[in-house]
Design a protein around this motif. Sequence first.
Motif, PDB file in Angstrom:
ATOM      1  N   CYS A 181       0.797  -1.233   0.000  1.00 58.12           N
ATOM      2  CA  CYS A 181       0.000   0.000   0.000  1.00 58.12           C
ATOM      3  C   CYS A 181       0.830   1.284   0.000  1.00 58.12           C
ATOM      4  CB  CYS A 181      -0.942   0.006   1.205  1.00 58.12           C
ATOM      5  SG  CYS A 181      -2.516  -0.796   0.832  1.00 58.12           S
ATOM      6  N   ASN A 182       2.135   1.137   0.066  1.00 57.99           N
ATOM      7  CA  ASN A 182       2.979   2.316   0.186  1.00 57.99           C
ATOM      8  C   ASN A 182       3.280   2.941  -1.183  1.00 57.99           C
ATOM      9  OD1 ASN A 182       4.472   4.215   1.483  1.00 57.99           O
ATOM     10  ND2 ASN A 182       6.255   2.890   1.818  1.00 57.99           N
ATOM     11  N   VAL A 183       2.219   3.397  -1.860  1.00 56.58           N
ATOM     12  CA  VAL A 183       2.386   3.972  -3.209  1.00 56.58           C
ATOM     13  C   VAL A 183       2.252   5.501  -3.144  1.00 56.58           C
ATOM     14  CG1 VAL A 183       1.650   1.970  -4.540  1.00 56.58           C
ATOM     15  CG2 VAL A 183      -0.095   3.540  -3.674  1.00 56.58           C
ATOM     16  N   SER A 184       2.953   6.198  -4.028  1.00 59.63           N
ATOM     17  CA  SER A 184       2.843   7.662  -4.083  1.00 59.63           C
ATOM     18  C   SER A 184       3.303   8.142  -5.453  1.00 59.63           C
ATOM     19  CB  SER A 184       3.729   8.309  -3.017  1.00 59.63           C
ATOM     20  OG  SER A 184       5.084   8.089  -3.346  1.00 59.63           O
ATOM     21  N   GLU A 185       2.933   9.374  -5.752  1.00 67.91           N
ATOM     22  CA  GLU A 185       3.351   9.969  -7.029  1.00 67.91           C
ATOM     23  C   GLU A 185       4.869   9.961  -7.177  1.00 67.91           C
ATOM     24  OE1 GLU A 185       1.764  13.869  -7.991  1.00 67.91           O
ATOM     25  OE2 GLU A 185       3.506  14.323  -9.243  1.00 67.91           O
ATOM     26  N   ASP A 186       5.566  10.372  -6.109  1.00 67.25           N
ATOM     27  CA  ASP A 186       7.033  10.444  -6.191  1.00 67.25           C
ATOM     28  C   ASP A 186       7.652   9.085  -6.480  1.00 67.25           C
ATOM     29  OD1 ASP A 186       7.060  13.089  -5.774  1.00 67.25           O
ATOM     30  OD2 ASP A 186       7.706  13.006  -3.672  1.00 67.25           O
ATOM     31  N   MET A 187       7.157   8.078  -5.753  1.00 65.46           N
ATOM     32  CA  MET A 187       7.735   6.745  -5.917  1.00 65.46           C
ATOM     33  C   MET A 187       7.472   6.230  -7.328  1.00 65.46           C
ATOM     34  SD  MET A 187       6.850   3.316  -5.972  1.00 65.46           S
ATOM     35  CE  MET A 187       5.522   2.791  -4.907  1.00 65.46           C
ATOM     36  N   ILE A 188       6.248   6.402  -7.818  1.00 64.13           N
ATOM     37  CA  ILE A 188       5.895   5.889  -9.142  1.00 64.13           C
ATOM     38  C   ILE A 188       6.709   6.610 -10.229  1.00 64.13           C
ATOM     39  CG2 ILE A 188       4.008   5.708 -10.836  1.00 64.13           C
ATOM     40  CD1 ILE A 188       3.721   3.737  -8.483  1.00 64.13           C
ATOM     41  N   LYS A 189       6.864   7.921 -10.066  1.00 59.39           N
ATOM     42  CA  LYS A 189       7.654   8.662 -11.055  1.00 59.39           C
ATOM     43  C   LYS A 189       9.119   8.207 -11.022  1.00 59.39           C
ATOM     44  CE  LYS A 189       6.674  13.192 -11.376  1.00 59.39           C
ATOM     45  NZ  LYS A 189       6.212  14.530 -10.901  1.00 59.39           N
ATOM     46  N   GLY A 190       9.602   7.974  -9.816  1.00 61.06           N
ATOM     47  CA  GLY A 190      10.980   7.478  -9.674  1.00 61.06           C
ATOM     48  C   GLY A 190      11.151   6.136 -10.375  1.00 61.06           C
ATOM     49  N   MET A 191      10.114   5.313 -10.274  1.00 65.84           N
ATOM     50  CA  MET A 191      10.197   3.990 -10.884  1.00 65.84           C
ATOM     51  C   MET A 191      10.164   4.102 -12.411  1.00 65.84           C
ATOM     52  SD  MET A 191      10.753   1.634  -8.844  1.00 65.84           S
ATOM     53  CE  MET A 191       9.932   2.138  -7.363  1.00 65.84           C
ATOM     54  N   ALA A 192       9.347   5.039 -12.910  1.00 66.24           N
ATOM     55  CA  ALA A 192       9.282   5.248 -14.358  1.00 66.24           C
ATOM     56  C   ALA A 192      10.640   5.754 -14.872  1.00 66.24           C
ATOM     57  CB  ALA A 192       8.168   6.233 -14.698  1.00 66.24           C
ATOM     58  N   ASP A 193      11.233   6.711 -14.130  1.00 60.72           N
ATOM     59  CA  ASP A 193      12.567   7.208 -14.505  1.00 60.72           C
ATOM     60  C   ASP A 193      13.569   6.054 -14.548  1.00 60.72           C
ATOM     61  OD1 ASP A 193      11.751   9.848 -14.602  1.00 60.72           O
ATOM     62  OD2 ASP A 193      12.328  10.271 -12.513  1.00 60.72           O
TER      63      ASP A 193
ATOM     64  N   ASP B  77      -5.922   9.191  -3.399  1.00 62.56           N
ATOM     65  CA  ASP B  77      -5.393   9.681  -2.122  1.00 62.56           C
ATOM     66  C   ASP B  77      -4.716  11.047  -2.339  1.00 62.56           C
ATOM     67  OD1 ASP B  77      -3.768  10.201   0.119  1.00 62.56           O
ATOM     68  OD2 ASP B  77      -3.557   8.051   0.538  1.00 62.56           O
ATOM     69  N   PRO B  78      -5.292  12.130  -1.762  1.00 66.07           N
ATOM     70  CA  PRO B  78      -4.748  13.471  -2.043  1.00 66.07           C
ATOM     71  C   PRO B  78      -3.367  13.690  -1.430  1.00 66.07           C
ATOM     72  CG  PRO B  78      -6.530  13.590  -0.424  1.00 66.07           C
ATOM     73  CD  PRO B  78      -6.460  12.162  -0.874  1.00 66.07           C
ATOM     74  N   GLN B  79      -3.051  12.949  -0.357  1.00 65.49           N
ATOM     75  CA  GLN B  79      -1.714  13.100   0.234  1.00 65.49           C
ATOM     76  C   GLN B  79      -0.656  12.432  -0.637  1.00 65.49           C
ATOM     77  OE1 GLN B  79      -3.932  12.696   3.372  1.00 65.49           O
ATOM     78  NE2 GLN B  79      -3.564  14.912   3.227  1.00 65.49           N
ATOM     79  N   ARG B  80      -0.992  11.243  -1.101  1.00 66.64           N
ATOM     80  CA  ARG B  80       0.001  10.457  -1.841  1.00 66.64           C
ATOM     81  C   ARG B  80       0.069  10.818  -3.323  1.00 66.64           C
ATOM     82  NH1 ARG B  80       1.982   5.822   0.543  1.00 66.64           N
ATOM     83  NH2 ARG B  80       1.462   5.682   2.743  1.00 66.64           N
ATOM     84  N   PHE B  81      -1.055  11.295  -3.839  1.00 68.84           N
ATOM     85  CA  PHE B  81      -1.092  11.706  -5.256  1.00 68.84           C
ATOM     86  C   PHE B  81      -1.625  13.140  -5.340  1.00 68.84           C
ATOM     87  CE2 PHE B  81      -1.166   7.098  -5.197  1.00 68.84           C
ATOM     88  CZ  PHE B  81      -0.185   6.797  -6.137  1.00 68.84           C
ATOM     89  N   PRO B  82      -0.842  14.106  -4.821  1.00 66.98           N
ATOM     90  CA  PRO B  82      -1.342  15.476  -4.650  1.00 66.98           C
ATOM     91  C   PRO B  82      -1.745  16.152  -5.957  1.00 66.98           C
ATOM     92  CG  PRO B  82       1.031  15.362  -4.244  1.00 66.98           C
ATOM     93  CD  PRO B  82       0.544  13.950  -4.354  1.00 66.98           C
ATOM     94  N   ARG B  83      -1.180  15.734  -7.062  1.00 63.75           N
ATOM     95  CA  ARG B  83      -1.526  16.385  -8.336  1.00 63.75           C
ATOM     96  C   ARG B  83      -2.507  15.540  -9.154  1.00 63.75           C
ATOM     97  NH1 ARG B  83       2.478  18.004 -11.870  1.00 63.75           N
ATOM     98  NH2 ARG B  83       3.464  15.970 -11.624  1.00 63.75           N
ATOM     99  N   GLY B  84      -3.028  14.497  -8.523  1.00 63.09           N
ATOM    100  CA  GLY B  84      -4.045  13.673  -9.188  1.00 63.09           C
ATOM    101  C   GLY B  84      -3.425  12.625 -10.097  1.00 63.09           C
ATOM    102  N   MET B  85      -4.282  11.752 -10.592  1.00 62.31           N
ATOM    103  CA  MET B  85      -3.789  10.604 -11.353  1.00 62.31           C
ATOM    104  C   MET B  85      -3.411  10.967 -12.781  1.00 62.31           C
ATOM    105  SD  MET B  85      -3.706   8.252  -9.144  1.00 62.31           S
ATOM    106  CE  MET B  85      -3.798   6.577  -9.769  1.00 62.31           C
ATOM    107  N   LYS B  86      -4.053  11.986 -13.340  1.00 58.66           N
ATOM    108  CA  LYS B  86      -3.722  12.340 -14.730  1.00 58.66           C
ATOM    109  C   LYS B  86      -2.269  12.836 -14.817  1.00 58.66           C
ATOM    110  CE  LYS B  86      -5.197  14.662 -18.899  1.00 58.66           C
ATOM    111  NZ  LYS B  86      -3.856  15.204 -19.183  1.00 58.66           N
ATOM    112  N   ALA B  87      -1.864  13.579 -13.782  1.00 58.74           N
ATOM    113  CA  ALA B  87      -0.484  14.080 -13.766  1.00 58.74           C
ATOM    114  C   ALA B  87       0.511  12.913 -13.764  1.00 58.74           C
ATOM    115  CB  ALA B  87      -0.268  14.961 -12.544  1.00 58.74           C
ATOM    116  N   VAL B  88       0.164  11.864 -13.033  1.00 55.50           N
ATOM    117  CA  VAL B  88       1.052  10.692 -12.991  1.00 55.50           C
ATOM    118  C   VAL B  88       1.113  10.046 -14.377  1.00 55.50           C
ATOM    119  CG1 VAL B  88       1.491   8.457 -11.888  1.00 55.50           C
ATOM    120  CG2 VAL B  88       0.405  10.296 -10.578  1.00 55.50           C
TER     121      VAL B  88
END
Length: 402
Positions: free
Chosen positions: A49-61, A95-106
């Motif tokens: 459950c420990n997912v977030s925008e930062d982590m996902i973007k890091g993984m894509a990079d 989750d607004p804390q974990r995905f503060p810019r929403g899913m489209k931004a991800v």
Amino acid sequence: MKMSREVVVVCFGILLLVAGLPAQENNPTSSALALTPPMGWNSWNKFACNVSEDMIKGMADAMVKSGMKDAGYQYVNIDDCWQVSRDSNGNIVADPQRFPRGMKAVGDYIHSLGLKFGVYSDAGSKTCAGRPGGLGHEYQDALQYAAWGVDYLKYDWCNTTTQDAKASYANIRAALDASGRAIVLSICEWGTAKPWLWGKEVGGNLWRTTGDISDKWEGSTKWPDGICCSNGMLAIVDQQVGLASYAGPGHWNDPDMLEVGNGGMNDTEYRSHFSLWAILAAPLIAGNDLRSMRPEIHDILTNREVIAVDQDALGREGTRVAKSGDLEVWAKQLRDGSRAVVLLNRGGSEKEITVTWEDLGYPNHLSAAVRDLWQHKELGKFTGKFSASVESHAVVMVTVKP
Ligand code: GLA
């Protein structure tokens, strides 16, 4: 003017046809997706459950920087726990804390790297982690996913009470198609209702054949409720026997995501895990932290010769063609008529394993070139059979080319 009945019927028919045309143009056919087994990364095996925008973007990079993208990995998939509630209109809320810019931004970020974006939901009222599920919101969610640029949906089976599996997955496929976006449908029903029998018919592009994988070589443990098990890698492999004929381009058996690099097995065992997934034409969805892979793990996940076996355009799933105790031979037909072969030693000590040409469907007198896909080396020409010494828990993986 008075029109004859025939004229009215013909006019009505033409009207229907014209009205249907744009819809048809926009309607992606699910069978044109995943013509080879999907390759990518998913958050669950390592991060739960420990997912977030930062982590996902890091993984894509990391997928790009590590060379995984060049090796064929494409999807960056967020599993359970990105969602927290529904708003007053029933729209799913990230989750607004974990995905503060929403899913489209991800999704936009993932797409900007030339990769594809996947999310997770569930056919029942709640996901397996207790987040809002898709039941009753299928069309609304599909439109939302399409608006976010989602390319891949993993759809789980928790909290489905009396729902019919085939009907439920047909429903989400219809909803995805109606969204106008081509979205891969990953059926995550764990094999209970034998999805290999109906998965293709309902437009599923892959379907889980078993309960969850766990990061261990063998064995399986029942969950506390006794329903399912956490399967070691070999327990999963054993459950693939007999399912090969159901797989093909656009529709794959899914023995669950990779554990390569997550620490519960040694590198020899991870090499075996990856080789077996390739021979099974399984989706290659990595589940480790791509930002901090050891070189040995990187080299397993990016072995292009092994990946080529998995991705072979003929789309045949390999089968176990010989077994003697702990020693097994798995073989997969490739498009050029050659065979990929895995010699697997499940036992505790080094042993010699032989594959005969008969096991491969070749006549005995045939001379064939054998190439080792982990040593990246031609081993020479062999007639009738090939033998190799295989370490404990290891594989020797070769192609046999007449
Ligand atoms: C089920 C699935 C897993 C994972 C979790 C998330 O157990 O089989 O792959 O998606 O749910 O909660």
